[in-house]
Write an enzyme that holds these catalytic residues in place. Structure first.
Site, PDB file in Angstrom:
ATOM      1  N   MET A  30       0.843  -1.200   0.000  1.00  0.00           N
ATOM      2  CA  MET A  30       0.000   0.000   0.000  1.00  0.00           C
ATOM      3  C   MET A  30       0.884   1.259   0.000  1.00  0.00           C
ATOM      4  O   MET A  30       0.432   2.340   0.366  1.00  0.00           O
ATOM      5  CB  MET A  30      -0.939  -0.017   1.215  1.00  0.00           C
ATOM      6  CG  MET A  30      -1.868  -1.235   1.190  1.00  0.00           C
ATOM      7  SD  MET A  30      -3.416  -0.994   2.062  1.00  0.00           S
ATOM      8  CE  MET A  30      -2.836  -0.670   3.701  1.00  0.00           C
ATOM      9  N   ASN A  32       4.148   3.873   0.952  1.00  0.00           N
ATOM     10  CA  ASN A  32       4.846   4.349   2.159  1.00  0.00           C
ATOM     11  C   ASN A  32       5.871   3.297   2.578  1.00  0.00           C
ATOM     12  O   ASN A  32       5.868   2.794   3.700  1.00  0.00           O
ATOM     13  CB  ASN A  32       3.841   4.652   3.286  1.00  0.00           C
ATOM     14  CG  ASN A  32       4.509   5.416   4.417  1.00  0.00           C
ATOM     15  OD1 ASN A  32       4.476   5.023   5.563  1.00  0.00           O
ATOM     16  ND2 ASN A  32       5.160   6.514   4.092  1.00  0.00           N
ATOM     17  N   GLY A  36      11.148  -3.098   5.389  1.00  0.00           N
ATOM     18  CA  GLY A  36      10.440  -4.383   5.311  1.00  0.00           C
ATOM     19  C   GLY A  36       9.948  -4.640   3.896  1.00  0.00           C
ATOM     20  O   GLY A  36      10.120  -5.730   3.344  1.00  0.00           O
ATOM     21  N   HIS A  37       9.333  -3.602   3.277  1.00  0.00           N
ATOM     22  CA  HIS A  37       8.852  -3.755   1.898  1.00  0.00           C
ATOM     23  C   HIS A  37      10.028  -4.003   0.947  1.00  0.00           C
ATOM     24  O   HIS A  37       9.947  -4.831   0.046  1.00  0.00           O
ATOM     25  CB  HIS A  37       8.139  -2.479   1.426  1.00  0.00           C
ATOM     26  CG  HIS A  37       6.890  -2.153   2.174  1.00  0.00           C
ATOM     27  ND1 HIS A  37       6.789  -1.066   3.016  1.00  0.00           N
ATOM     28  CD2 HIS A  37       5.688  -2.763   2.193  1.00  0.00           C
ATOM     29  CE1 HIS A  37       5.562  -1.022   3.513  1.00  0.00           C
ATOM     30  NE2 HIS A  37       4.876  -2.034   3.037  1.00  0.00           N
ATOM     31  N   LYS A 151       4.674 -10.533   9.257  1.00  0.00           N
ATOM     32  CA  LYS A 151       4.072  -9.718  10.327  1.00  0.00           C
ATOM     33  C   LYS A 151       2.554  -9.835  10.270  1.00  0.00           C
ATOM     34  O   LYS A 151       1.891  -9.977  11.281  1.00  0.00           O
ATOM     35  CB  LYS A 151       4.491  -8.246  10.209  1.00  0.00           C
ATOM     36  CG  LYS A 151       3.898  -7.412  11.347  1.00  0.00           C
ATOM     37  CD  LYS A 151       4.423  -6.003  11.369  1.00  0.00           C
ATOM     38  CE  LYS A 151       3.820  -5.130  10.323  1.00  0.00           C
ATOM     39  NZ  LYS A 151       2.388  -4.802  10.552  1.00  0.00           N
ATOM     40  N   SER A 188       4.161   0.797   8.262  1.00  0.00           N
ATOM     41  CA  SER A 188       3.919   2.186   7.860  1.00  0.00           C
ATOM     42  C   SER A 188       3.236   2.950   8.984  1.00  0.00           C
ATOM     43  O   SER A 188       3.410   4.151   9.131  1.00  0.00           O
ATOM     44  CB  SER A 188       3.044   2.223   6.611  1.00  0.00           C
ATOM     45  OG  SER A 188       3.712   1.553   5.573  1.00  0.00           O
TER      46      SER A 188
HETATM   47  O1  PAF Z   1      -0.245  -5.934   3.534  1.00  0.00           O
HETATM   48  C1  PAF Z   1      -0.611  -4.986   2.807  1.00  0.00           C
HETATM   49  O2  PAF Z   1       0.094  -4.001   2.607  1.00  0.00           O
HETATM   50  C2  PAF Z   1      -1.996  -5.055   2.189  1.00  0.00           C
HETATM   51  O3  PAF Z   1      -2.915  -5.684   3.025  1.00  0.00           O
HETATM   52  C3  PAF Z   1      -2.006  -5.692   0.795  1.00  0.00           C
HETATM   53  C4  PAF Z   1      -1.588  -7.152   0.850  1.00  0.00           C
HETATM   54  C5  PAF Z   1      -1.089  -4.926  -0.140  1.00  0.00           C
HETATM   55  C6  PAF Z   1      -3.420  -5.658   0.198  1.00  0.00           C
HETATM   56  O4  PAF Z   1      -3.891  -4.357   0.072  1.00  0.00           O
END
Ligand code: PAF
Length: 287
Positions: A30, A32, A36-37, A151, A188
């Site tokens: 989503m 931001n 971790g991302h 997480k 985030s």
């Molecule tokens: O974990 C997230 O950031 C959200 O729940 C996801 C998997 C992108 C779905 O909107």
């Protein structure tokens, strides 16, 4: 790296990549983005030739009293981080691209067997919102692999089950939780924490590890442990939502007869809801 907002355009790109025999990996986010991302993107490079990160703040997974309107949007910084991580394409659709008839969609995807507990109990429409948008992303991108952080363990289990039940030919990967130096799981929503709350927040992970050790040391009354720990969480400055010892594979309430355990916690610091978990094996010798 290109940023694409239209479904038709990303489909054309994927078609061209497929013609070159490239495999596709999806990192749903989503935005931001934090470390971790970025670790998800880095791990996806080990599985797929082409890495596509989606950035979409999904209205369907927020209830009316939650932070959809204020959810941080940092597209430029996100693009820079993804470029540096070697991400190939960003898919960043608008809400009308994903929900052309609005979010009162007539089709929803629910994994009922895993909903109604943990986050599904506290946020009744959340996991259906997640499963529905992830299904849409899967149908748009048709990836070979998709990766999600541990997480959000219940979310990962819901998506794995959904992929099995709906015959989605996608390898669903769970990635380790990334923590800051104090042990706080990156999220985030940590951006919402005040200086004082940032000092308190890592306690959540310390409490999880403390209870894990108590179980490994032979503590066997899990329901009493849950009850007592809720009080400790409250005394530490949080408003606890849940603290539960469950099985890793089925998410059923665990007893001493279960070996693969997961402890889940959700708690508020002010208006910020934090979640965390720890997974481990409780071997015979510890019982
Ligand atoms: O974990 C997230 O950031 C959200 O729940 C996801 C998997 C992108 C779905 O909107």
């Amino acid at each position: 790296m290109q940023t694409i907002s239209k479904i038709a355009d990303i489909r054309d790109i994927i078609k061209a990549e497929r013609k070159k025999d490239k495999t596709i990996g999806l990192v749903p986010t989503m935005g931001n983005l934090h470390a971790g991302h970025i670790s998800l993107v880095e791990q996806m490079h080990q599985h797929a030739d082409i890495v596509i990160t989606s950035i979409f703040v999904n209205p369907l997974q927020f209830s009316p009293n939650e932070d959809f309107d204020t959810y941080p949007k940092t597209m430029q910084a996100d693009q820079e981080k993804l470029e540096a991580a070697g991400n190939h394409y960003i898919f960043a659709p608008s809400a009308t691209e994903i929900y052309p008839e609005g979010t009162t969609s007539k089709t929803l995807v629910s994994v009922n067997a895993l909903d109604g507990i943990l986050c599904g109990k506290s946020r009744p429409t959340h996991l259906t919102g997640v499963a529905t948008v992830v299904t849409k992303l899967f149908n748009i991108i048709m990836p070979d692999h998709a990766i999600f952080g541990l997480k959000d363990y219940q979310q990962l289990m819901v998506i794995k089950q959904m992929a099995i039940d709906l015959c989605m030919p996608i390898n669903i990967i769970g990635a380790p939780i990334v923590r800051d130096d104090a042990g706080l799981a990156l999220s985030s929503r940590n951006n919402y924490l005040s200086g004082e709350q940032q000092q308190i927040a890592p306690r959540l992970n310390q409490i999880l590890n403390f209870v894990k050790q108590a179980i490994l040391d032979g503590e066997n009354n899990f329901r009493e442990l849950e009850k007592q720990t809720m009080l400790i969480i409250e005394e530490s400055g949080f408003k606890p939502d849940y603290f539960e010892i469950r099985t890793q594979n089925t998410l059923k309430s665990a007893t001493i007869a279960d070996h693969k355990l997961a402890i889940f916690v959700a708690a508020f610091l002010g208006k910020t809801r934090l979640i965390d978990n720890v997974r481990f094996e409780n071997n015979e010798k510890n019982n």
